[in-house]
Design a protein around this motif. Structure first.
Motif, mmCIF file in Angstrom:
data_model
loop_
_atom_site.group_PDB
_atom_site.id
_atom_site.type_symbol
_atom_site.label_atom_id
_atom_site.label_comp_id
_atom_site.label_asym_id
_atom_site.label_seq_id
_atom_site.Cartn_x
_atom_site.Cartn_y
_atom_site.Cartn_z
ATOM 1 N N VAL A 305 20.389 4.750 -0.994
ATOM 2 C CA VAL A 305 20.512 3.672 -0.018
ATOM 3 C C VAL A 305 20.101 2.342 -0.628
ATOM 4 N N ASP A 306 20.913 1.330 -0.412
ATOM 5 C CA ASP A 306 20.605 -0.028 -0.848
ATOM 6 C C ASP A 306 19.671 -0.653 0.186
ATOM 7 N N LEU A 307 18.396 -0.700 -0.141
ATOM 8 C CA LEU A 307 17.381 -1.141 0.806
ATOM 9 C C LEU A 307 16.959 -2.585 0.543
ATOM 10 N N PRO A 308 16.497 -3.281 1.567
ATOM 11 C CA PRO A 308 15.962 -4.627 1.357
ATOM 12 C C PRO A 308 14.641 -4.576 0.595
ATOM 13 N N ARG A 309 14.277 -5.686 -0.002
ATOM 14 C CA ARG A 309 13.018 -5.793 -0.743
ATOM 15 C C ARG A 309 11.847 -5.460 0.177
ATOM 16 N N HIS A 310 10.911 -4.675 -0.346
ATOM 17 C CA HIS A 310 9.717 -4.271 0.381
ATOM 18 C C HIS A 310 10.032 -3.391 1.588
ATOM 19 N N ALA A 311 11.125 -2.650 1.526
ATOM 20 C CA ALA A 311 11.508 -1.785 2.644
ATOM 21 C C ALA A 311 10.465 -0.721 2.939
ATOM 22 N N GLY A 312 9.706 -0.302 1.917
ATOM 23 C CA GLY A 312 8.701 0.726 2.123
ATOM 24 C C GLY A 312 7.289 0.204 2.211
ATOM 25 N N LEU A 313 7.124 -1.112 2.119
ATOM 26 C CA LEU A 313 5.794 -1.701 2.238
ATOM 27 C C LEU A 313 5.256 -1.471 3.640
ATOM 28 N N TYR A 314 3.984 -1.044 3.724
ATOM 29 C CA TYR A 314 3.447 -0.772 5.055
ATOM 30 C C TYR A 314 3.256 -2.066 5.835
ATOM 31 N N GLN A 315 3.889 -2.121 6.979
ATOM 32 C CA GLN A 315 3.716 -3.206 7.928
ATOM 33 C C GLN A 315 3.606 -2.590 9.311
ATOM 34 N N CYS A 316 2.895 -3.263 10.196
ATOM 35 C CA CYS A 316 2.679 -2.690 11.530
ATOM 36 C C CYS A 316 3.001 -3.716 12.614
ATOM 37 N N VAL A 317 4.189 -4.314 12.490
ATOM 38 C CA VAL A 317 4.679 -5.222 13.524
ATOM 39 C C VAL A 317 5.413 -4.439 14.615
ATOM 40 N N GLY A 318 6.142 -3.412 14.213
ATOM 41 C CA GLY A 318 6.957 -2.650 15.145
ATOM 42 C C GLY A 318 6.206 -2.038 16.309
ATOM 43 N N PRO A 319 5.070 -1.372 16.093
ATOM 44 C CA PRO A 319 4.379 -0.742 17.224
ATOM 45 C C PRO A 319 3.912 -1.725 18.301
#
Length: 365
Positions: A305-319
């Motif tokens: 999969v062609d992912l965006p930069r930092h696609a796997g970086l942990y971020q917690c905006v979604g919850p």
């Protein structure tokens, strides 16, 4: 017609992570009113109230719930999550609960059933489930045929939590808000935290892995290495799932790195997390540290999969965003449900008991 309604939000446990993540996320929204903040220490409370504009602050969570809240973030020590989240739901609020969900699996399932009984939205703070890599991995498992029948799940995680789990004076960790380092016992007293690396970090990894597979643990055996700490620093866990699949979890607490916050491109500033799912028809590899996602199937599908930069970086905006959207009736997907949280608590609890007794622990019966 557009509505001007604002969601009245309270934060129970306005400590380091809530101050550095949850509250700023909510403060950026024009549909949120920050009503009440709860934590120990009047000086810290006043500082948080002044900084973010909370109308009310208290050291007693019951005072906050008396303010007529629509939504509550529970970010208190994990041993208090059950009491705080249940009271919040009973007061009429939807809830976002930090991980680990609870210490006791029975408490976790009770929160799940309470949310169902009361018709409340209850979600867990599993940030990877809301990031681009996690969302795409879930789509591949559901819409691209996945791996067929899941047969084996490998989870390997390491992160810079050594200082946090060994501190005797409230050591910080990656993402800590300046001036709000957590109290040491929150993470280093097993009676408060339920353990060390397993509840603190493996709960995150299992929140992603079990969301992708939809499975539930049945048997767990574990070795844990505390080194000189009061709680586990390294974990080696073997599992059998209810589906019959087997699995392994490796967890390692590493020293934190100086560049952990400032330069996420550096290889050791990221959580090292891999989830590999092997099935009857193929395999999926999700490497969150390297922003890598690959699905290979025996029918010839070979998809990197062609992912965006930092696609796997942990971020917690979604919850926290999802908590507000659900409260406003916008139908946002809950990617970290209470039953998922309860299934992760079962794994952590069984692993701790197995390491203590040397026995295989049967759960989920």
């Amino acid at each position: 017609m557009a509505t001007s309604r604002k969601v009245r939000v309270g934060v129970i446990g306005a400590g380091s992570w809530a101050v550095s993540n949850h509250i700023p996320v909510l403060a950026e929204r024009d549909d949120v009113e920050l009503v009440s903040a709860v934590r120990k220490g009047r000086e810290a409370l006043e500082a948080i109230g002044d900084r973010f504009g909370f109308a009310h602050v208290s050291e007693d969570y019951r005072d906050a719930l008396d303010q007529g809240l629509d939504a509550v973030i529970v970010a208190s020590p994990s041993g208090l999550h059950h009491e705080h989240a249940k009271a919040a739901m009973e007061s009429g609020a939807n809830v976002l609960c930090e991980k680990p969900f609870t210490v006791d699996p029975d408490d976790a399932w009770d929160l799940h059933h309470t949310a169902e009984r009361l018709g409340r939205h209850l979600l867990l703070s599993f940030g990877w489930n809301y990031g681009p890599l996690g969302i795409e991995a879930k789509r591949l498992m559901e819409s691209e045929g996945g791996v067929g029948q899941v047969e084996h799940v490998l989870v390997a995680m390491a992160s810079g939590t050594r200082e946090l789990l060994t501190s005797t004076g409230g050591g910080g960790y990656e993402g800590s808000a300046e001036g709000f380092a957590p109290e040491a016992e929150t993470w280093t007293d097993p009676g408060v935290s339920g353990g060390g690396y397993a509840p603190a970090q493996i709960s995150h990894a299992m929140g992603l892995a079990m969301w992708l597979t939809g499975d539930r643990a049945q048997e767990v055996f574990a070795f844990m290495n505390n080194l000189s700490a009061r709680v586990d620093m390294h974990d080696a866990i073997s599992m059998r799932y209810q589906s019959g699949a087997t699995g392994s979890i490796s967890g390692a607490s590493c020293p934190a790195t100086a560049n952990a916050i400032d330069d996420p491109d550096e290889p050791w500033s990221r959580h090292q997390l891999q989830v590999r799912i092997f099935g009857s028809e193929g395999q999926l590899i999700a490497d969150l540290e390297r922003d890598f996602l690959w699905l290979y199937r025996e029918d010839g599908l070979d998809l990197k999969v062609d992912l965006p930069r930092h696609a796997g970086l942990y971020q917690c905006v979604g919850p926290p965003d999802t908590l507000i959207d659900l409260t406003l009736g916008r139908g946002a997907p809950n990617r970290s449900t209470a039953d998922l949280g309860a299934r992760t608590v079962e794994v952590v609890d069984a692993a701790v008991r197995s390491a203590q007794t040397g026995a295989v622990i049967r759960i989920g019966g």
